[in-house]
Design an enzyme around this catalytic site. Sequence first.
Site, PDB file in Angstrom:
ATOM      1  N   ASP A 118      -5.127  -6.945   5.763  1.00  0.00           N
ATOM      2  CA  ASP A 118      -6.357  -6.239   5.418  1.00  0.00           C
ATOM      3  C   ASP A 118      -7.444  -7.264   5.083  1.00  0.00           C
ATOM      4  OD1 ASP A 118      -8.140  -4.316   4.730  1.00  0.00           O
ATOM      5  OD2 ASP A 118      -7.086  -3.608   2.944  1.00  0.00           O
ATOM      6  N   LYS A 141       3.807 -15.508   1.926  1.00  0.00           N
ATOM      7  CA  LYS A 141       3.721 -16.245   0.657  1.00  0.00           C
ATOM      8  C   LYS A 141       5.171 -16.484   0.235  1.00  0.00           C
ATOM      9  CE  LYS A 141       1.274 -17.897  -2.793  1.00  0.00           C
ATOM     10  NZ  LYS A 141       0.487 -19.132  -2.641  1.00  0.00           N
ATOM     11  N   TYR A 172       0.812  -1.220   0.000  1.00  0.00           N
ATOM     12  CA  TYR A 172       0.000   0.000   0.000  1.00  0.00           C
ATOM     13  C   TYR A 172       0.849   1.276   0.000  1.00  0.00           C
ATOM     14  CZ  TYR A 172      -4.031  -2.964   1.093  1.00  0.00           C
ATOM     15  OH  TYR A 172      -5.020  -3.919   1.061  1.00  0.00           O
ATOM     16  N   ASP A 216     -10.644  -8.977   7.797  1.00  0.00           N
ATOM     17  CA  ASP A 216     -12.068  -8.902   7.437  1.00  0.00           C
ATOM     18  C   ASP A 216     -12.683 -10.298   7.413  1.00  0.00           C
ATOM     19  OD1 ASP A 216     -12.160  -6.182   7.233  1.00  0.00           O
ATOM     20  OD2 ASP A 216     -12.943  -6.149   5.184  1.00  0.00           O
ATOM     21  N   ASP A 273      -2.674 -18.240   1.303  1.00  0.00           N
ATOM     22  CA  ASP A 273      -3.829 -18.905   0.680  1.00  0.00           C
ATOM     23  C   ASP A 273      -4.357 -20.001   1.604  1.00  0.00           C
ATOM     24  OD1 ASP A 273      -1.326 -19.968   0.154  1.00  0.00           O
ATOM     25  OD2 ASP A 273      -1.859 -20.817  -1.788  1.00  0.00           O
TER      26      ASP A 273
END
Length: 360
Positions: free
Chosen positions: A249, A193, A142, A253, A225
């Site tokens: 992020d 990852k 970001y 959620d 994943d």
Amino acid sequence: MKSFKILALPGDGIGPEIMKEALRVISATGKRHAASFSIEERPVGGASIDGCGVPLADEVLKLALLSDCVLLGAVGGPKWEGLDYSIRPERALLALRKELGLFANLRPARVYGALADSSTLKREVVSGVDIMVVRELTGGLYFGVPRGVEKLPDGTERGVNTLVYTTPEIERIARVAFDVARKRGKRLTSVDKANVLETTELWRRVVTRVAVGYPDVALSHMYVDNCAMQLVRNPRQFDVIVTENTFGDILSDEAAMLTGSIGMLPSASLGAGRHAMYEPIHGSAPDIAGKDVANPIATILSVAMMLKHSLDMDEAAGEIESAVERVLDRGLRTADIYQAGTRRIGCREMGEAVVSEIDG
Ligand code: NAD
């Protein structure tokens, strides 16, 4: 007597209603634990734009820097949606995070027994879930450069974002996560990852190195994943999850959805040193503002996080969490968590119920 300076920023929409109940809880806690809370209340977001033309006044930022911590309601609403992005209410949050150097975002997802049927997942999968997601907040994809979209000579376009982390950035978020795990179930899952992305291969190495200083915390690693899948397959396996900005992020959620209600979830943003901000994860809910129907529990639980993570008042934090649990067990519900057979109450009455449980 312990004494603390708290800056309360109610904000917009339901912000003032939920903040009022949270402040009631702070006052009840102060009395029980002989702590003095000096609370300054200021406008932020849309309320500040209306009052002085900017979402975060310099004076308010100065107060935030001088306070032990900031408690925020929520900002934004349709009234300010037409404004330029640079002066939208949400800019206040970004400015506070930046100026206070808040690099660690803590988002718990806890399923209360009384609400296990509110989740979209089966009760037997979510019952007893109590996860803390620690998300890196100021680095990664970001914020990395180069970034942007450029036109190419052949008329097509090329978009670039950069996933970048330095060793100190990984070390400091890892330390926050290990410290949090130490105060909970002593299990930490670092999510990356590393099989594909070099940056997260560095992440894995650095987190493993930091673990040496925390022999009492069991560290494991998981690919992102797989983590997304495990969160819905068997969420009880997790205690604390630490991960980089983008993964965090998304996963926070996903973890929030396990619990079924946005009105129940608090959060903390921590910085280096003592700066910290506590807020519910939901927004200003303009659709229900001013109607005394908002759920104040997310903000009340944000107070519990504040006591635990900033003010070293773990016992008082636990009392608030138990009080919330008892209120739910008594069948009291705001509209967002209402189920047949329970009693529907308003924001104010919910705040009063929690306070009376705290008072005993
Ligand atoms: P929202 O979280 O405000 O509302 C989503 C839905 O959840 C609405 O139906 C709302 O009524 C309900 N809800 C939210 N909090 C609740 C509570 N405590 N009790 C009961 N019901 C609750 O999200 P949105 O509608 O997408 O955004 C509304 C405004 O809030 C926008 O201006 C947005 O930019 C802003 N926002 C602010 C923050 C923040 O201040 N941190 C976060 C998200 C959105």
